[in-house]
Design an enzyme around this catalytic site. Sequence first.
Site, PDB file in Angstrom:
ATOM      1  N   GLU A   2      16.924  -0.215  -8.655  1.00 14.78           N
ATOM      2  CA  GLU A   2      17.822  -0.029  -7.502  1.00 14.78           C
ATOM      3  C   GLU A   2      19.185  -0.666  -7.779  1.00 14.78           C
ATOM      4  O   GLU A   2      19.227  -1.716  -8.424  1.00 14.78           O
ATOM      5  CB  GLU A   2      17.182  -0.656  -6.258  1.00 14.78           C
ATOM      6  CG  GLU A   2      15.912   0.084  -5.858  1.00 14.78           C
ATOM      7  CD  GLU A   2      15.179  -0.568  -4.684  1.00 14.78           C
ATOM      8  OE1 GLU A   2      15.752  -1.458  -4.047  1.00 14.78           O
ATOM      9  OE2 GLU A   2      14.043  -0.163  -4.425  1.00 14.78           O
TER      10      GLU A   2
ATOM     11  N   ARG B 279       7.441  -1.612  -3.596  1.00 14.95           N
ATOM     12  CA  ARG B 279       8.479  -1.863  -4.590  1.00 14.95           C
ATOM     13  C   ARG B 279       8.370  -0.766  -5.653  1.00 14.95           C
ATOM     14  O   ARG B 279       7.260  -0.287  -5.932  1.00 14.95           O
ATOM     15  CB  ARG B 279       8.261  -3.224  -5.282  1.00 14.95           C
ATOM     16  CG  ARG B 279       8.610  -4.431  -4.425  1.00 14.95           C
ATOM     17  CD  ARG B 279      10.108  -4.581  -4.208  1.00 14.95           C
ATOM     18  NE  ARG B 279      10.443  -5.762  -3.433  1.00 14.95           N
ATOM     19  CZ  ARG B 279      10.626  -5.796  -2.118  1.00 14.95           C
ATOM     20  NH1 ARG B 279      10.491  -4.686  -1.410  1.00 14.95           N
ATOM     21  NH2 ARG B 279      10.964  -6.910  -1.505  1.00 14.95           N
TER      22      ARG B 279
ATOM     23  N   ASP C  54      11.023   5.016  -0.764  1.00 14.58           N
ATOM     24  CA  ASP C  54      12.056   4.125  -0.215  1.00 14.58           C
ATOM     25  C   ASP C  54      12.507   3.104  -1.256  1.00 14.58           C
ATOM     26  O   ASP C  54      13.488   2.406  -1.047  1.00 14.58           O
ATOM     27  CB  ASP C  54      11.504   3.399   1.025  1.00 14.58           C
ATOM     28  CG  ASP C  54      12.579   2.618   1.774  1.00 14.58           C
ATOM     29  OD1 ASP C  54      13.725   3.117   1.863  1.00 14.58           O
ATOM     30  OD2 ASP C  54      12.282   1.519   2.269  1.00 14.58           O
TER      31      ASP C  54
ATOM     32  N   ARG D  61      -7.575  -5.961  -3.679  1.00 16.19           N
ATOM     33  CA  ARG D  61      -8.443  -6.661  -4.634  1.00 16.19           C
ATOM     34  C   ARG D  61      -9.654  -7.242  -3.911  1.00 16.19           C
ATOM     35  O   ARG D  61     -10.749  -7.295  -4.453  1.00 16.19           O
ATOM     36  CB  ARG D  61      -7.667  -7.769  -5.350  1.00 16.19           C
ATOM     37  CG  ARG D  61      -6.602  -7.233  -6.287  1.00 16.19           C
ATOM     38  CD  ARG D  61      -5.635  -8.301  -6.676  1.00 16.19           C
ATOM     39  NE  ARG D  61      -4.998  -8.885  -5.495  1.00 16.19           N
ATOM     40  CZ  ARG D  61      -4.160  -9.900  -5.530  1.00 16.19           C
ATOM     41  NH1 ARG D  61      -3.864 -10.474  -6.678  1.00 16.19           N
ATOM     42  NH2 ARG D  61      -3.616 -10.362  -4.417  1.00 16.19           N
TER      43      ARG D  61
ATOM     44  N   ARG E 235      -0.079  -7.677   6.222  1.00 13.54           N
ATOM     45  CA  ARG E 235       0.644  -7.651   7.507  1.00 13.54           C
ATOM     46  C   ARG E 235       1.209  -6.269   7.798  1.00 13.54           C
ATOM     47  O   ARG E 235       1.027  -5.723   8.895  1.00 13.54           O
ATOM     48  CB  ARG E 235       1.785  -8.684   7.467  1.00 13.54           C
ATOM     49  CG  ARG E 235       1.287 -10.121   7.498  1.00 13.54           C
ATOM     50  CD  ARG E 235       2.417 -11.079   7.154  1.00 13.54           C
ATOM     51  NE  ARG E 235       2.879 -10.883   5.790  1.00 13.54           N
ATOM     52  CZ  ARG E 235       3.023 -11.866   4.904  1.00 13.54           C
ATOM     53  NH1 ARG E 235       2.775 -13.101   5.234  1.00 13.54           N
ATOM     54  NH2 ARG E 235       3.450 -11.603   3.683  1.00 13.54           N
TER      55      ARG E 235
ATOM     56  N   LEU F 236      -3.445  -3.880   2.382  1.00 11.75           N
ATOM     57  CA  LEU F 236      -3.743  -3.873   3.830  1.00 11.75           C
ATOM     58  C   LEU F 236      -3.477  -5.284   4.370  1.00 11.75           C
ATOM     59  O   LEU F 236      -4.361  -5.929   4.924  1.00 11.75           O
ATOM     60  CB  LEU F 236      -5.190  -3.443   4.081  1.00 11.75           C
ATOM     61  CG  LEU F 236      -5.537  -3.134   5.550  1.00 11.75           C
ATOM     62  CD1 LEU F 236      -4.833  -1.878   6.034  1.00 11.75           C
ATOM     63  CD2 LEU F 236      -7.054  -2.977   5.723  1.00 11.75           C
TER      64      LEU F 236
ATOM     65  N   HIS G 130      16.114   2.202   0.106  1.00  6.64           N
ATOM     66  CA  HIS G 130      15.428   0.937   0.444  1.00  6.64           C
ATOM     67  C   HIS G 130      15.786   0.504   1.874  1.00  6.64           C
ATOM     68  O   HIS G 130      16.436  -0.531   2.073  1.00  6.64           O
ATOM     69  CB  HIS G 130      15.776  -0.169  -0.558  1.00  6.64           C
ATOM     70  CG  HIS G 130      14.763  -1.280  -0.559  1.00  6.64           C
ATOM     71  ND1 HIS G 130      14.475  -2.031  -1.666  1.00  6.64           N
ATOM     72  CD2 HIS G 130      13.953  -1.758   0.437  1.00  6.64           C
ATOM     73  CE1 HIS G 130      13.554  -2.941  -1.362  1.00  6.64           C
ATOM     74  NE2 HIS G 130      13.215  -2.791  -0.082  1.00  6.64           N
TER      75      HIS G 130
HETATM   76  O1  A2R Z   1      -5.444  -7.676  -3.032  1.00  8.29           O
HETATM   77  P1  A2R Z   1      -5.511  -8.526  -1.800  1.00  8.29           P
HETATM   78  O2  A2R Z   1      -6.885  -8.603  -1.235  1.00  8.29           O
HETATM   79  O3  A2R Z   1      -4.825  -9.850  -1.943  1.00  8.29           O
HETATM   80  O4  A2R Z   1      -4.679  -7.704  -0.676  1.00  8.29           O
HETATM   81  C1  A2R Z   1      -3.266  -7.666  -0.655  1.00  8.29           C
HETATM   82  C2  A2R Z   1      -2.718  -6.426  -1.347  1.00  8.29           C
HETATM   83  N1  A2R Z   1      -2.570  -6.556  -2.814  1.00  8.29           N
HETATM   84  C3  A2R Z   1      -3.086  -5.678  -3.680  1.00  8.29           C
HETATM   85  N2  A2R Z   1      -3.777  -4.547  -3.490  1.00  8.29           N
HETATM   86  C4  A2R Z   1      -4.185  -3.883  -4.600  1.00  8.29           C
HETATM   87  N3  A2R Z   1      -3.903  -4.277  -5.858  1.00  8.29           N
HETATM   88  C5  A2R Z   1      -3.218  -5.418  -6.101  1.00  8.29           C
HETATM   89  N4  A2R Z   1      -2.976  -5.806  -7.341  1.00  8.29           N
HETATM   90  C6  A2R Z   1      -2.775  -6.171  -4.973  1.00  8.29           C
HETATM   91  N5  A2R Z   1      -2.078  -7.324  -4.825  1.00  8.29           N
HETATM   92  C7  A2R Z   1      -1.973  -7.548  -3.486  1.00  8.29           C
HETATM   93  O5  A2R Z   1      -1.406  -6.246  -0.757  1.00  8.29           O
HETATM   94  C8  A2R Z   1      -2.776  -7.446   0.767  1.00  8.29           C
HETATM   95  O6  A2R Z   1      -3.664  -6.591   1.470  1.00  8.29           O
HETATM   96  C9  A2R Z   1      -1.431  -6.736   0.584  1.00  8.29           C
HETATM   97  C10 A2R Z   1      -0.222  -7.647   0.787  1.00  8.29           C
HETATM   98  O7  A2R Z   1      -0.196  -8.087   2.107  1.00  8.29           O
HETATM   99  P2  A2R Z   1       0.836  -9.224   2.623  1.00  8.29           P
HETATM  100  O8  A2R Z   1       0.860 -10.341   1.657  1.00  8.29           O
HETATM  101  O9  A2R Z   1       0.507  -9.487   4.062  1.00  8.29           O
HETATM  102  O10 A2R Z   1       2.253  -8.535   2.474  1.00  8.29           O
HETATM  103  P3  A2R Z   1       3.085  -7.673   3.547  1.00  8.29           P
HETATM  104  O11 A2R Z   1       3.797  -8.559   4.486  1.00  8.29           O
HETATM  105  O12 A2R Z   1       2.207  -6.602   4.108  1.00  8.29           O
HETATM  106  O13 A2R Z   1       4.188  -7.049   2.584  1.00  8.29           O
HETATM  107  C11 A2R Z   1       3.844  -6.294   1.415  1.00  8.29           C
HETATM  108  C12 A2R Z   1       5.073  -5.924   0.614  1.00  8.29           C
HETATM  109  C13 A2R Z   1       6.129  -7.009   0.434  1.00  8.29           C
HETATM  110  O14 A2R Z   1       5.784  -7.950  -0.538  1.00  8.29           O
HETATM  111  C14 A2R Z   1       7.343  -6.197   0.034  1.00  8.29           C
HETATM  112  O15 A2R Z   1       7.321  -5.928  -1.339  1.00  8.29           O
HETATM  113  C15 A2R Z   1       7.142  -4.885   0.788  1.00  8.29           C
HETATM  114  O16 A2R Z   1       5.778  -4.898   1.264  1.00  8.29           O
HETATM  115  O17 A2R Z   1       7.997  -4.860   1.900  1.00  8.29           O
END
Ligand code: A2R
Length: 307
Positions: free
Chosen positions: A262, A233, A257, A176, A155, A153, A280
């Site tokens: 890929e 991913r 997607d 997390r 961006r 949850l 993708h």
């Molecule tokens: O876990 P937290 O509290 O850091 O929350 C982040 C969550 N996240 C996870 N949730 C569950 N299990 C995990 N092991 C885990 N690791 C990270 O993913 C946070 O809510 C979210 C990532 O948010 P942002 O860093 O703002 O990334 P954004 O811009 O929403 O993009 C996500 C991904 C990109 O990295 C590309 O792979 C794809 O969407 O386009």
Amino acid sequence: MPKQPLLILGPLMPYLIEELGKKYEIEKLYEEKDALGFLQANAGRFEAAVTSTFTGLKADMIDLLTAVKIVSSFGVGTDSLDVAYANKKGIKIANTPDVLNEDTANMAITLLLASTRDIVANDRFVREGRWAKGEAAPLALGIEGKKVGLVGLGRIGSVIADKLLAFGCEVVYHTRNKKPDVPFRHYENLVEMAGDCAALIAILPGGDATQGVISREVLQAIGPQGTFINVARGTVVDEVALVELLKSKKLGRAGLDVFVDEPNAPTELFALDNVVLQPHMGSATVETRKAMADRVVSNLDNYFAAK
Ligand code: A2R
């Protein structure tokens, strides 16, 4: 003033190449016949480089970029970039978050609706003349009033949540860390959330830390009436289990997607009517790709302006 030399590591959209060329003296490494020889002779000239989530940035490349201090990457994901190693070597990495939130969220919603309403299978049903022959397409599933679980949850996930509310869904999430400022229920246990939800949407970063987070157990908990959507991913899900469970209908539907290998999606999925596949395309609209390209340029400009 002479233009700053800029090394482009892999192919980019023509608009971005053009924009970079207006401000920088660009060198396309991927067009060099002997890239290694070129770098050994010329690496010292380049303080800046450009890559993308598709081309990536591995440790062996970082070692060759002896004078580089900034790598501007096209895309939000950093799982194909060795950021920790680059930072250790004094190289800053810039990416293109935020500008792709809306379109990636729209892809998640599109896949959710396309999967639950059997849009692709029914398109085939019409084209194959089965409707005209008097066959009836099976009833699809609605999403209004259904509980949808977001894995991630940040961006993009937050934008998906807003859009789901407009469709009358109940939003819950698993991360997390529980967010202090959101009105949605947080689940510490992902299997429990999957069991409670009509659909699960993966929107968390890829990479080693999230490998297989959507496990076989999670997919089984989504169940035969449930839907799994992946706009994150391929690596975040156990893809072998995903294929098996979709084939046996122990997982009802999926909209995908992204894939582990890929541009290869598992070929066993091609014959299935309960999965919608995309190459993708989350951020792949004219508008968003232009905004991402502009971000790649402004990230470099800001670095050279010492911001
Ligand atoms: O876990 P937290 O509290 O850091 O929350 C982040 C969550 N996240 C996870 N949730 C569950 N299990 C995990 N092991 C885990 N690791 C990270 O993913 C946070 O809510 C979210 C990532 O948010 P942002 O860093 O703002 O990334 P954004 O811009 O929403 O993009 C996500 C991904 C990109 O990295 C590309 O792979 C794809 O969407 O386009």
